[in-house]
Design an enzyme around this catalytic site. Structure first.
Site, short mmCIF file in Angstrom:
data_model
loop_
_atom_site.label_atom_id
_atom_site.label_comp_id
_atom_site.label_asym_id
_atom_site.label_seq_id
_atom_site.Cartn_x
_atom_site.Cartn_y
_atom_site.Cartn_z
N SER A 131 0.83 -1.20 0.00
CA SER A 131 0.00 0.00 0.00
C SER A 131 0.88 1.26 0.00
O SER A 131 1.65 1.45 -0.94
CB SER A 131 -0.96 -0.05 1.19
OG SER A 131 -2.01 0.85 1.04
N ASP A 257 -9.56 -5.89 -3.96
CA ASP A 257 -9.05 -4.81 -3.10
C ASP A 257 -9.96 -3.59 -3.18
O ASP A 257 -10.10 -2.98 -4.23
CB ASP A 257 -7.63 -4.45 -3.54
CG ASP A 257 -6.90 -3.59 -2.53
OD1 ASP A 257 -7.55 -2.87 -1.76
OD2 ASP A 257 -5.65 -3.66 -2.51
N HIS A 285 -7.10 -6.17 0.74
CA HIS A 285 -6.07 -5.21 1.14
C HIS A 285 -5.40 -5.66 2.44
O HIS A 285 -5.32 -4.90 3.41
CB HIS A 285 -6.66 -3.81 1.29
CG HIS A 285 -5.63 -2.72 1.15
ND1 HIS A 285 -5.07 -2.37 -0.05
CD2 HIS A 285 -5.05 -1.91 2.08
CE1 HIS A 285 -4.21 -1.40 0.13
NE2 HIS A 285 -4.17 -1.10 1.42
#
Length: 309
Positions: A131, A257, A285
């Site tokens: 991320s 995600d 995620h």
């Protein structure tokens, strides 16, 4: 050839240590494995301390021949909390794409990571980021490619606003007040992971709550999360820079995600010449234990490409 230096149960683990990395910042870090093995630096995402890197995954990576280093980025865990207050108005303006001055940038976070490598006496390393951490490792490969052996960007994006967007349903959660106390944070964190976690491997609520309590107790700073968020929201489009990256690159993403749409992973892999794109069915995620072997094996594979170059 992929090394197999030890079994995960035999991997040496250091205590948590502090490293000065410049600009008044100290980073808390921990290592797994043999310092003579290939260095592998792990960078976590928004608001995530190093403890979000599951020790079981770190041990698995170490058993594959890596000297694994995980650390708290600035404004998380036991690392330095920097000055600068972020307001909700600034966040809303940044979400809308308007100009906002951030306390620091992704380049600053990349420099912190290079400073940690300097402290460890490591000239270059394999770098892995999830991320926001993926955005930082991309920046590292663009800014100082000679210090990056291989690049793995997980559930991340290029900074271009037309890809890697968040589900609109998540915006209230992203803008929510995080200063209401420990148990409120624990409840909100568990609810967040239920929303953004892997649909094929649903997060265990007890585990999510235990991790949230550990995160709070190690030094959770609500303003620190907002400072990191502003660094993300004000990032540039790295697509032109990524086109010049020549280190072996792996991009991992889940089609499910909700936090960073899979278009962000596709765009990253498309931008970097020769990048491998690994789309993992059922992944959202997070990094569920059921996918540890898949992810570790892919990281080992891209690192082996660096050895063949």
């Amino acid at each position: 050839m992929s090394p197999t230096s030890s079994r995960p149960s035999e991997v040496a683990v250091s205590e948590e240590l502090l490293a000065p990395v410049g600009s008044g910042v100290e980073l808390c870090y921990q290592t797994f494995g043999d310092p003579d093995d290939e260095p592998l630096l792990l960078l976590m995402g928004l608001g995530g301390p190093m403890t979000w890197w599951d020790p079981a995954l770190c041990r698995t990576l170490a058993a594959l021949g890596f000297f694994v280093v995980r650390f708290d980025s600035r404004d998380t865990g036991r690392s330095t909390k920097v000055p600068g207050r972020v307001t909700r108005t600034q966040l809303v303006r940044a979400f809308a794409g308007r100009r906002v001055r951030a306390p620091y940038s992704l380049v600053d976070l990349a420099e912190d990571a290079f400073g940690l490598l300097d402290h460890l006496g490591v000239g270059s390393a394999h770098v892995v980021g999830t991320s926001m951490g993926g955005m930082v490792v991309q920046t590292m490969a663009i800014e100082r490619p000679e210090r990056v052996r291989s690049l793995t960007s997980i559930m991340s994006t290029t900074g271009r606003r037309t890809v890697g967007w968040q589900s609109p349903r998540l915006l209230p959660m992203l803008l929510a007040d995080r200063s209401a106390g420990r148990e409120a944070y624990v409840a909100a964190s568990a609810a967040t992971w239920a929303m953004i976690g892997s649909p094929g491997f649903p997060p265990d609520q007890d585990t999510a709550r235990a991790r949230a309590r550990q995160t709070w107790d190690r030094g959770f700073d609500p303003q620190g999360v907002l400072r990191q968020m502003l660094a993300v929201l004000t990032q540039p489009d790295r697509t032109p820079g990524l086109r010049g990256v020549r280190v072996p690159t792996l991009v991992v993403h889940g089609p499910g995600d909700r936090m960073v749409h899979v278009s962000g992973g596709r765009a990253t892999a498309s931008a970097v010449p020769g990048a491998e794109l690994l789309l993992v069915e059922g992944m959202g995620h997070d990094l569920p234990p059921a996918l540890h072997d898949t992810i570790a094996g892919a990281i080992r594979r891209v690192a082996d490409r660096a050895g063949e170059a």
